[in-house]
Design an enzyme around this catalytic site. Structure first.
Site, PDB file in Angstrom:
ATOM      1  N   TRP A  28       0.813  -1.220   0.000  1.00 33.07           N
ATOM      2  CA  TRP A  28       0.000   0.000   0.000  1.00 33.07           C
ATOM      3  C   TRP A  28       0.847   1.272   0.000  1.00 33.07           C
ATOM      4  O   TRP A  28       0.318   2.345  -0.240  1.00 33.07           O
ATOM      5  CB  TRP A  28      -0.940   0.018   1.218  1.00 33.07           C
ATOM      6  CG  TRP A  28      -0.221  -0.206   2.525  1.00 33.07           C
ATOM      7  CD1 TRP A  28      -0.124  -1.397   3.204  1.00 33.07           C
ATOM      8  CD2 TRP A  28       0.535   0.748   3.284  1.00 33.07           C
ATOM      9  NE1 TRP A  28       0.638  -1.230   4.333  1.00 33.07           N
ATOM     10  CE2 TRP A  28       1.056   0.082   4.407  1.00 33.07           C
ATOM     11  CE3 TRP A  28       0.818   2.112   3.130  1.00 33.07           C
ATOM     12  CZ2 TRP A  28       1.850   0.714   5.379  1.00 33.07           C
ATOM     13  CZ3 TRP A  28       1.616   2.739   4.089  1.00 33.07           C
ATOM     14  CH2 TRP A  28       2.116   2.049   5.200  1.00 33.07           C
ATOM     15  N   ASN A  29       2.149   1.182   0.302  1.00 33.25           N
ATOM     16  CA  ASN A  29       2.893   2.436   0.522  1.00 33.25           C
ATOM     17  C   ASN A  29       3.190   3.190  -0.780  1.00 33.25           C
ATOM     18  O   ASN A  29       3.222   4.417  -0.791  1.00 33.25           O
ATOM     19  CB  ASN A  29       4.161   2.201   1.350  1.00 33.25           C
ATOM     20  CG  ASN A  29       5.148   1.272   0.719  1.00 33.25           C
ATOM     21  OD1 ASN A  29       4.809   0.519  -0.193  1.00 33.25           O
ATOM     22  ND2 ASN A  29       6.386   1.292   1.184  1.00 33.25           N
TER      23      ASN A  29
ATOM     24  N   LYS B 102      -2.474  -9.161  -7.033  1.00 34.94           N
ATOM     25  CA  LYS B 102      -3.300  -8.822  -5.867  1.00 34.94           C
ATOM     26  C   LYS B 102      -2.721  -7.572  -5.218  1.00 34.94           C
ATOM     27  O   LYS B 102      -1.666  -7.631  -4.594  1.00 34.94           O
ATOM     28  CB  LYS B 102      -3.301  -9.971  -4.842  1.00 34.94           C
ATOM     29  CG  LYS B 102      -4.292  -9.733  -3.716  1.00 34.94           C
ATOM     30  CD  LYS B 102      -3.926 -10.424  -2.437  1.00 34.94           C
ATOM     31  CE  LYS B 102      -2.910  -9.686  -1.618  1.00 34.94           C
ATOM     32  NZ  LYS B 102      -3.281  -8.344  -1.129  1.00 34.94           N
TER      33      LYS B 102
ATOM     34  N   SER C  39       6.376  -7.495   4.022  1.00 33.64           N
ATOM     35  CA  SER C  39       7.139  -7.795   5.240  1.00 33.64           C
ATOM     36  C   SER C  39       8.015  -9.043   5.082  1.00 33.64           C
ATOM     37  O   SER C  39       7.716  -9.933   4.274  1.00 33.64           O
ATOM     38  CB  SER C  39       6.181  -8.003   6.412  1.00 33.64           C
ATOM     39  OG  SER C  39       5.571  -9.275   6.291  1.00 33.64           O
TER      40      SER C  39
ATOM     41  N   GLU D 103      11.031  -8.318  -2.157  1.00 33.59           N
ATOM     42  CA  GLU D 103      11.538  -7.009  -1.712  1.00 33.59           C
ATOM     43  C   GLU D 103      10.921  -6.778  -0.337  1.00 33.59           C
ATOM     44  O   GLU D 103       9.749  -6.426  -0.213  1.00 33.59           O
ATOM     45  CB  GLU D 103      11.111  -5.957  -2.750  1.00 33.59           C
ATOM     46  CG  GLU D 103      12.020  -4.767  -2.777  1.00 33.59           C
ATOM     47  CD  GLU D 103      11.451  -3.624  -1.966  1.00 33.59           C
ATOM     48  OE1 GLU D 103      11.777  -3.581  -0.755  1.00 33.59           O
ATOM     49  OE2 GLU D 103      10.699  -2.812  -2.511  1.00 33.59           O
TER      50      GLU D 103
ATOM     51  N   CYS E  89      10.404   1.315   2.642  1.00 30.37           N
ATOM     52  CA  CYS E  89      11.351   0.280   3.098  1.00 30.37           C
ATOM     53  C   CYS E  89      12.773   0.808   3.147  1.00 30.37           C
ATOM     54  O   CYS E  89      13.626   0.208   3.803  1.00 30.37           O
ATOM     55  CB  CYS E  89      11.349  -0.908   2.153  1.00 30.37           C
ATOM     56  SG  CYS E  89       9.753  -1.512   1.795  1.00 30.37           S
TER      57      CYS E  89
ATOM     58  N   GLU F 226      11.522  -1.946  11.781  1.00 28.97           N
ATOM     59  CA  GLU F 226      11.072  -0.807  10.959  1.00 28.97           C
ATOM     60  C   GLU F 226       9.972  -0.055  11.695  1.00 28.97           C
ATOM     61  O   GLU F 226       8.954  -0.652  12.051  1.00 28.97           O
ATOM     62  CB  GLU F 226      10.477  -1.332   9.661  1.00 28.97           C
ATOM     63  CG  GLU F 226      11.460  -1.437   8.528  1.00 28.97           C
ATOM     64  CD  GLU F 226      10.755  -1.824   7.230  1.00 28.97           C
ATOM     65  OE1 GLU F 226      11.082  -1.243   6.199  1.00 28.97           O
ATOM     66  OE2 GLU F 226       9.898  -2.718   7.250  1.00 28.97           O
TER      67      GLU F 226
HETATM   68  C1  SIN Z   1       9.487   0.672  -0.918  1.00 31.50           C
HETATM   69  O1  SIN Z   1       9.394   1.288   0.125  1.00 31.50           O
HETATM   70  O2  SIN Z   1       9.180  -0.521  -0.976  1.00 31.50           O
HETATM   71  C2  SIN Z   1       9.929   1.294  -2.207  1.00 31.50           C
HETATM   72  C3  SIN Z   1      10.615   2.549  -2.038  1.00 31.50           C
HETATM   73  C4  SIN Z   1      11.142   3.134  -3.321  1.00 31.50           C
HETATM   74  O3  SIN Z   1      10.782   2.744  -4.426  1.00 31.50           O
HETATM   75  O4  SIN Z   1      11.968   4.033  -3.189  1.00 31.50           O
END
Ligand code: SIN
Length: 491
Positions: free
Chosen positions: A158-159, A182, A237, A258, A292, A393
């Site tokens: 979602w980020n 999904k 996660s 990732e 992330c 995190e």
């Molecule tokens: C992420 O937080 O998974 C991606 C961050 C990014 O593309 O810089």
């Protein structure tokens, strides 16, 4: 939706399977809410195993024709998709802001970022060259071809609801794979709008299928068990990534994971301190700290510690927090109440271990909404290395800072983590640039730079941050395997 769109038809609330917009087989729905105020934005289907299965059937049926479509033609379709995304950037940004909460300017920026991957892989589609191998035996010719792996399952977070979809689906389509996707239950509308534009761009029925659900397990289990799904690409996660790796071993799928990060951000005494402060603002506060690659552990050499703290605290205190619809907002709400609770827990834990709150350190706007999802951008000084925020995190606008004495000591601290996604450091010593880049255990290093991701660069981690790369030439390879053909009897 709190915004008016130019193209209202970009708000879609159904699954897309085999080229047909459809409800879930069960007829169930889930509510998509605006994180800023909890208001409902839309309902989307709550899919189950049957919808997941239908999506795989469609992707399998479409695969042969799509892989046989000349790369140049796939590239033309992807290029058209890029153009359509850019033409609707403002509308798509409004959709992101409504369901994810990030300020509109940042959301529109994410659309350009997402489109950059589509454009890049449109161009890469035509460069998936193979090899002609020099003869080892007279009368034989040997070739190595790159082929699409097959049906790909993409599970996205979602980020960055647009960018993460684009950086998985564009290379898959470029390679000749078909996709079942999904998106996160929090942010399905952005995904659906992107798929609608892909349909308009000419992506054939069945090549790209999207299934929404609040029960990720029900859908993922079908895809994990089906041997015809040849690859899973996942951003999310570490525990879920490990689960996918374990469960997909039954059908030996190719994987790209990732996963979580816990990025160190190191400021050496020879750095340009203003540049380091600016770098931290970009790296830490982008998307309200919900990325992330956000610095989670900030180490500053003792000689410049107080100077750095003072400058960062002033910059962070000036950040404007507010709803996406307000032009002045720089930090939006967190995605949900659980996310804010985690931030509070981390800040309280650090303070209990002796950290000083230089600015922030509390939830905002609670007088308007008791379960407010806004958290004040925060700087913590003198954070003890045992604090939770140095190990997990935080995924929020909190900059925890501590000091160090020597390069050797800080490298040890930076590498003392199961995660290895991004690292950042600031220095003006060229020898140190190479020494420290080499020593850091991670997939991505920022040297005197806080904004690292780009379509032409390989993005991904090591250790518990996962494996596989997104973006760059390597991002296309992830969706292909190599077939060796040996032709004999030629003499
Ligand atoms: C992420 O937080 O998974 C991606 C961050 C990014 O593309 O810089």
């Amino acid at each position: 939706m709190s915004f008016k769109l130019q193209r209202e038809e970009l708000i879609l609330t159904k699954n897309f399977i085999a080229g047909v917009w459809q409800d879930a087989v069960s007829g169930e729905v889930i509510s998509v809410n605006n994180p800023a105020n909890g208001e409902r934005v839309a309902f989307v289907p709550n899919s189950n195993e049957k919808d997941a299965q239908a999506a795989v059937e469609a992707a399998v049926d479409a695969f042969d024709a799509w892989r046989a479509t000349p790369a140049k033609q796939r590239a033309v379709i992807l290029k058209r998709w890029n153009d359509l995304i850019m033409a609707s950037a403002e509308d798509l940004g409004k959709i992101i802001s409504s369901e994810q909460g990030k300020p509109l300017a940042e959301a529109v920026g994410e659309i350009a970022y997402a489109a950059s991957y589509v454009e890049w892989f449109a161009e890469e589609a035509t460069r998936a060259n193979g090899d002609i191998i020099p003869q080892v035996v007279r009368g034989r010719k040997m070739f190595a071809y790159r082929e699409p792996v097959g049906v790909v399952a993409a599970i996205t977070p979602w980020n960055f609801p647009a960018a993460m979809i684009a950086r998985k689906i564009a290379p898959a389509l470029a390679a000749g794979c078909t996709v079942v996707c999904k998106p996160a239950a929090e942010t399905p509308l952005t995904a659906l709008a992107l798929v609608k534009l892909a349909e308009e761009a000419g992506v054939p029925a069945g090549v790209l299928n999207i299934v929404n659900t609040a029960s990720s397990k029900a859908v993922a289990d079908v895809w994990l068990d089906d041997a015809r799904v040849r690859k899973i690409t996942f951003t999310g996660s570490t525990p879920v990534g490990k689960h996918l790796a374990y469960e997909s071993s039954r059908t030996l799928k190719k994987l790209a994971l990732e996963l979580g990060g816990n990025a160190p951000f190191i400021v050496f005494e020879d750095a340009d301190i203003d540049q380091a402060v600016e770098g931290l603002m970009v790296a830490k506060f982008r998307n309200g700290g919900q990325t992330c690659v956000c610095p989670n552990r900030i180490y500053v050499q003792s000689k410049v510690y107080s100077q750095f703290l003072e400058k960062v605290a002033a910059r962070v205190a000036a950040l404007v927090v507010g709803p996406a619809s307000d032009d002045t907002s720089q930090i939006g709400p967190m995605i949900n109440a659980k996310a804010v609770a985690k931030i509070e827990e981390h800040v309280n834990d650090a303070v209990a271990r002796g950290a000083r709150v230089l600015t922030g350190g509390k939830r905002l706007f609670t007088e308007q909404r008791s379960e407010s999802t806004y958290y004040a951008p925060t700087v913590l000084a003198d954070v003890d290395p045992s604090a939770k925020c140095f190990h997990e995190e935080t995924f929020g606008p909190v900059a925890p800072i501590t000091q160090f004495e020597t390069e050797e000591e800080v490298i040890k601290m930076a590498n003392n983590s199961p995660f290895g996604l991004a690292s950042y450091f600031y220095t003006n010593d060229m020898r140190r640039v190479h020494r420290v880049s080499d020593a850091l255990e991670c997939g991505i290093v920022g040297v005197n730079e806080g904004a690292l991701a780009a379509e032409a660069a390989p993005f991904g981690g090591v250790k518990d941050s996962g494996y596989g790369r997104e973006g760059s030439v390597h991002g296309l390879e992830e969706y292909m395997h190599i077939k060796y053909v040996c032709q004999g009897g030629l003499d």
